[in-house]
Scaffold this motif. Structure first.
Motif, short mmCIF file in Angstrom:
data_model
loop_
_atom_site.label_atom_id
_atom_site.label_comp_id
_atom_site.label_asym_id
_atom_site.label_seq_id
_atom_site.Cartn_x
_atom_site.Cartn_y
_atom_site.Cartn_z
N VAL A 45 29.82 -28.11 24.60
CA VAL A 45 29.72 -27.25 25.78
C VAL A 45 28.34 -26.61 25.85
O VAL A 45 27.70 -26.55 26.91
CB VAL A 45 30.83 -26.19 25.75
CG1 VAL A 45 30.59 -25.14 26.84
CG2 VAL A 45 32.19 -26.83 25.97
N ILE A 49 25.49 -27.12 28.86
CA ILE A 49 24.90 -26.04 29.65
C ILE A 49 23.39 -26.05 29.52
O ILE A 49 22.66 -25.85 30.52
CB ILE A 49 25.49 -24.69 29.20
CG1 ILE A 49 26.99 -24.63 29.56
CG2 ILE A 49 24.76 -23.53 29.84
CD1 ILE A 49 27.69 -23.40 29.05
N LEU A 52 22.10 -28.83 31.60
CA LEU A 52 22.22 -28.50 33.01
C LEU A 52 21.08 -27.64 33.49
O LEU A 52 20.38 -27.97 34.45
CB LEU A 52 23.57 -27.80 33.25
CG LEU A 52 23.75 -27.16 34.64
CD1 LEU A 52 23.76 -28.24 35.71
CD2 LEU A 52 25.02 -26.33 34.68
N TRP A 53 20.86 -26.49 32.79
CA TRP A 53 19.82 -25.58 33.26
C TRP A 53 18.42 -26.13 33.00
O TRP A 53 17.51 -25.90 33.79
CB TRP A 53 20.00 -24.21 32.61
CG TRP A 53 21.14 -23.47 33.24
CD1 TRP A 53 22.39 -23.31 32.75
CD2 TRP A 53 21.11 -22.82 34.51
NE1 TRP A 53 23.16 -22.61 33.62
CE2 TRP A 53 22.40 -22.27 34.72
CE3 TRP A 53 20.15 -22.64 35.49
CZ2 TRP A 53 22.73 -21.57 35.87
CZ3 TRP A 53 20.47 -21.94 36.64
CH2 TRP A 53 21.75 -21.41 36.82
N THR A 325 28.22 -24.09 35.58
CA THR A 325 28.36 -23.48 34.25
C THR A 325 29.78 -22.96 34.05
O THR A 325 30.38 -23.14 32.98
CB THR A 325 27.34 -22.35 34.08
OG1 THR A 325 26.02 -22.89 34.22
CG2 THR A 325 27.47 -21.70 32.71
N ILE A 328 32.01 -25.85 33.40
CA ILE A 328 31.85 -26.39 32.04
C ILE A 328 32.61 -25.54 31.03
O ILE A 328 33.26 -26.06 30.12
CB ILE A 328 30.35 -26.48 31.69
CG1 ILE A 328 29.68 -27.56 32.54
CG2 ILE A 328 30.16 -26.79 30.21
CD1 ILE A 328 28.17 -27.64 32.38
N PHE A 329 32.53 -24.22 31.17
CA PHE A 329 33.28 -23.34 30.26
C PHE A 329 34.78 -23.60 30.38
O PHE A 329 35.50 -23.67 29.37
CB PHE A 329 32.97 -21.87 30.59
CG PHE A 329 31.75 -21.36 29.87
CD1 PHE A 329 31.71 -21.32 28.49
CD2 PHE A 329 30.66 -20.91 30.58
CE1 PHE A 329 30.58 -20.85 27.82
CE2 PHE A 329 29.53 -20.44 29.93
CZ PHE A 329 29.48 -20.42 28.54
#
Length: 889
Positions: A45, A49, A52-53, A325, A328-329
């Motif tokens: 996870v 993230i 992603l960012w 995000t 994803i969490f």
């Protein structure tokens, strides 16, 4: 681990033993596995993230760079366009000054500056003010009206000082001057007036509104940007911001210390980012220094406008990133809680596999084979020593390793006569063993292969068909997505193949296609795919990472091979080929796009003349679309007779009297503006519109010329395609009869290409026209293939020396020798000669001295609209009468 020991996994069979926790391990072992899996999921996870960012920030940075780069590119294109327009504008003003100066120098006493200024302003659609100043700096004439008393004194002005002190004849462009009463900024363009022996005798000047120089801004899409014209001295001559001219704070400002002027020192064009001193906005500015004049054109785009879409994207990506995000969490939590459930699902999947077949081998968890039927031994060709009592999988593996090559459940077994094809299925037992079944599917596979071959190959040539090519193209584009150019698509088309079918029939043409296919297939590599799409169009999918060099080499070999003669039933046929190339992934990220772009490149190769190879360029799409739209607009314009016919005068070189006018077609598009003749004439020739366009020009020219005084002639160009018309001479004579124009007042201009491509037909048409009195002129003489032979074979009246030779007369001894030879030859053959492209006095004087009878060019006359011819002739007659009276006095 030794064979036969517990935990051994034979390479022949899939490892179907359970990987789930054993019951004996208890709940503690299960909790340990969940804890380890959970930690891995949490790490996953976090990585997702971060990716992603990181991707969002990298992409936003790329968007910012792309937006800036796009602005630099757009402003650069606009600056080049503006520079060309302003350069042409200044050149037009300069040409007008030099022409008026020549007229003034020939007869100063009768020079009507107001009439010439009115004519020049109407022709260029401008409002210029012209004045003449004598050697003492006193105003002698003005296009605004009579000169006052005492006359204005300009002896102290910079432009007068520069022209008086200068020894060479150059255009002087003044710094902007602000009118005291009107408050308007003007710029002066001046030329030195000299006596016949070169002494300074005065100045002729044109005054232009500064905003006129930047009128192009109204057509440029630059928002609140700016268009600026400044001299290399740093003084701003003209400035337009947001579509309006900025007078007070901009024009006349000295920006010598600005980044633009500092950059111009090192490069004639480029870009800078600066804060405009006029409106204090940050701009991305592209500049270009004019080639002929000490001027710099700068186009600036407002940085805030350029980056507005980028800032909007930043907000959208931030919202998207926050939402993703959160997802994803949420997904990570579900992943951790369901880890055990997923492990059990894998075990259930293995235990539910079914095996139904003729040959069966069961392998227990220790690697032994408790069950093997006779059919399995037969299908696997196992000897007796391998299938002895209590065999183990290691023995079968050792025997089968060299023969068995599993691929998606298929084993190919060599038998000596034919290959045996087995279908293999494996079933995992709950205790960790496996069951593998074997089925003989040889006949089924052969039938499927035959059907597959028919479905994927061309029935005529045996090459891959479109379906197989697309499949392999999809595979190639999916398997190498990150390579620079992993493969190339070559689209090949036989030039003129339709003519082979028309002349010899389709059976003959099919054999030509088969021979071409064999040559193409012979050149394709083992990893390449040669295909036939349709008709005479072939393709090669080249799997070679050394692109574009590999594709270019392949194309050259294919073109050379396809140029060789095709021998069919004792006859030889010669053809050429055009090839378009598109590279993956630079020219297309998908199979469809790559094939489309290769076809576009092929179209460009055929449009460029055939027997050529073209590598795809994105500009081809733009050119193809623009050309298609422009062709349709031209078709509508021809049908609606929206084009105009202008007439450029042809002069007697000694008297400067107009003896004829050449008809020139012009097209002013309602949205594109003036379309250059070399652009729409080429489109007309390729699309076949040149025939109706040529007929219409002939009709208009005959009608207009019928109103001209004798013995003025009109000259009309005929295209090669018009010579394919069976009734060309009848159409020309009918047009003359309807207009009431005698045939001897018409001169048709033809090129050597017409005589080369249609020798017999051209001779018939030329002779028919000559019999009725129409004069024949050979255009662009000297640039063709063997022009001397045509002077003897055809009944010509006039030859026109190409302007490329006239342009080089001043400094090229070779050009002078060629022109002198042509003039001598023409005199011996009794032919008249017209020199095209006369633009300087030096060229005119040389031609006069050499005995050239007629001249044509911008020095003496530019193309005129039909309604401008009568005033032009009247003005010319008035000027000659004034000179005659002055000579008599």
């Amino acid at each position: 681990m030794p064979p036969g020991r517990r935990g051994y996994s034979p390479p022949l069979l899939e490892d179907s033993r359970s990987s789930a926790p054993q019951r004996a391990a208890g709940e503690g072992r299960g909790r340990w596995l969940l804890t380890r899996e959970g930690a891995g999921n949490f790490l996953l996870v976090g990585i997702m993230i971060a990716i992603l960012w990181g991707g969002i920030w990298w992409h936003l940075g790329q968007l910012h760079r792309d937006a800036t780069a796009g602005a630099v590119r757009d402003s650069g294109n606009l600056a080049r366009a503006a520079a060309e327009s302003i350069d042409q504008t200044i050149t037009n003003v300069d040409d007008t000054l030099r022409f008026m100066r020549a007229v003034y120098a020939s007869d100063p006493q009768h020079f009507d500056i107001g009439a010439w200024a009115s004519l020049a302003n109407r022709r260029h659609n401008v409002s210029l003010e012209f004045v003449t100043i004598n050697r003492d700096g006193l105003l002698t004439a003005s296009s605004l009206g009579p000169v006052g008393t005492p006359p204005a004194d300009f002896s102290g002005q910079p432009f007068f000082q520069a022209q008086r002190s200068g020894s060479d004849d150059k255009l002087f462009i003044s710094q902007p001057i602000r009118g005291q009463a009107s408050g308007r900024w003007t710029v002066l363009f001046t030329r030195r007036i000299a006596t016949a022996d070169g002494w300074f005798s005065g100045v002729i000047a044109a005054s232009a509104d500064a905003s006129w120089l930047t009128r192009l801004h109204q057509t440029l899409e630059i928002g609140h940007g700016s268009l600026m014209l400044t001299g290399t001295d740093g003084v701003v001559r003209a400035l337009s911001i947001g579509g309006t001219s900025a007078f007070g704070p901009g024009v006349g400002r000295n920006i010598a210390q600005s980044p633009i002027l500092r950059a111009v020192v090192h490069a004639s064009e480029g870009h800078v980012i600066w804060t405009s001193p006029v409106d204090q906005t940050r701009q991305i500015v592209s500049f270009r220094r004019l080639d002929q004049y000490p001027m710099i054109v700068a186009v600036g785009l407002n940085e805030a406008e350029v980056l507005a879409p980028y800032h909007q994207d930043v907000r959208q990506y931030e919202i998207f990133g926050l939402c993703l995000t959160a997802l994803i969490f949420l997904a990570g939590g579900l992943l951790v809680s369901n880890t055990r459930r997923l492990l059990l699902s894998r075990q259930l999947l293995r235990n539910t596999m079914n095996a139904v077949s003729q040959g069966i081998i069961m392998v227990d968890r220790r690697g032994r084979i408790p069950v093997i039927n006779r059919r399995a031994g037969e299908l696997l060709r196992l000897p007796a020593q391998v299938t002895r009592r209590d065999p183990v999988i290691e023995n079968i593996v050792a025997w089968r390793t060299s023969a068995e090559q599993p691929s998606k459940g298929i084993i190919r077994q060599p038998t000596g006569k034919d290959d045996l094809i087995l279908e293999v299925r494996t079933h995992a037992l709950p205790d960790g063993g496996t069951v593998r079944t074997y089925a003989d599917i040889t006949e089924r596979e052969k039938a499927a292969a035959a059907i597959d071959h028919l479905a994927h190959h061309d029935g005529l040539t045996g090459l891959a068909n479109r379906r197989l090519l697309i499949e392999r193209l999809h595979t190639a584009t999916r398997s190498t997505p990150n390579e620079d150019a992993a493969c190339a698509m070559l689209c090949i088309d036989l030039d003129g193949f339709a003519r082979v079918n028309d002349l010899h029939g389709h059976v003959f043409g099919d054999e030509v296609l088969r021979q071409a296919a064999r040559r193409i297939a012979g050149l394709a590599g083992a990893a390449d795919t040669a295909a036939r799409l349709e008709g005479d169009t072939f393709c090669i999918l080249q799997a070679d990472a050394r692109q574009p060099a590999a594709a270019a080499s392949m194309a050259a070999r294919v073109m050379a091979a396809l140029r060789q003669p095709y021998r069919v039933v004792g006859q030889d046929v010669l053809l050429s080929a055009s090839i378009g190339i598109a590279l993956f992934p630079s020219d297309g990220a998908s199979a469809d796009q790559l094939l489309t772009n290769a076809d576009t490149a092929l179209y460009d190769a055929k449009a460029a003349g055939r027997d050529m190879c073209r590598l795809y360029d994105q500009k081809m799409d733009i050119r193809t679309t623009q050309r298609r739209l422009l062709e349709q607009d031209l078709r509508d314009a021809v049908e609606g007779q929206e084009l105009k016919v202008c007439y450029q005068p042809i002069f007697d070189s000694m008297t400067c009297r107009a003896v004829a006018f050449e008809a020139l077609v012009r097209w002013e598009h309602p949205t594109r503006g003036v379309v250059p003749p070399d652009v729409f004439i080429l489109i007309a020739e390729e699309s076949g519109l040149i025939v109706p366009l040529g007929q219409w020009v002939m009709e208009r020219a005959a009608e207009d010329a019928s109103g001209w005084p004798e013995p003025l002639r009109v000259s009309v160009n005929l295209s090669p395609k018009q010579f394919l018309m069976a009734d060309l001479s009848l159409q020309i004579l009918s047009a003359l009869e309807r207009a009431g124009l005698p045939p001897h007042r018409l001169s048709v201009e033809i090129t050597e290409g017409v005589l080369i491509d249609n020798r017999e037909r051209a001779r018939t048409i030329v002779q028919a026209l000559k019999q009725h009195g129409v004069q024949i002129s050979l255009d662009d003489f000297g640039t063709g293939y063997s022009g001397l032979s045509y002077l003897r074979q055809y009944p010509l009246d006039t030859i026109k020396i190409d302007k490329s030779f006239i342009r080089s007369l001043a400094d090229d001894d070779g050009a002078q020798a060629i022109v002198q030879t042509i003039l001598t030859l023409a005199r011996r053959l009794g032919l008249k000669v017209i020199a095209e492209g006369v633009e300087t006095e030096a060229q005119l004087e040389w031609l006069r001295a050499a005995g050239c009878g007629q001249v044509q060019g911008f020095l003496l006359g530019t193309p005129l609209l039909p309604e401008e011819i009568a005033p032009f002739l009247a003005l010319a007659e008035t000027t000659r009468e004034s000179r005659r009276q002055s000579a008599d006095a």
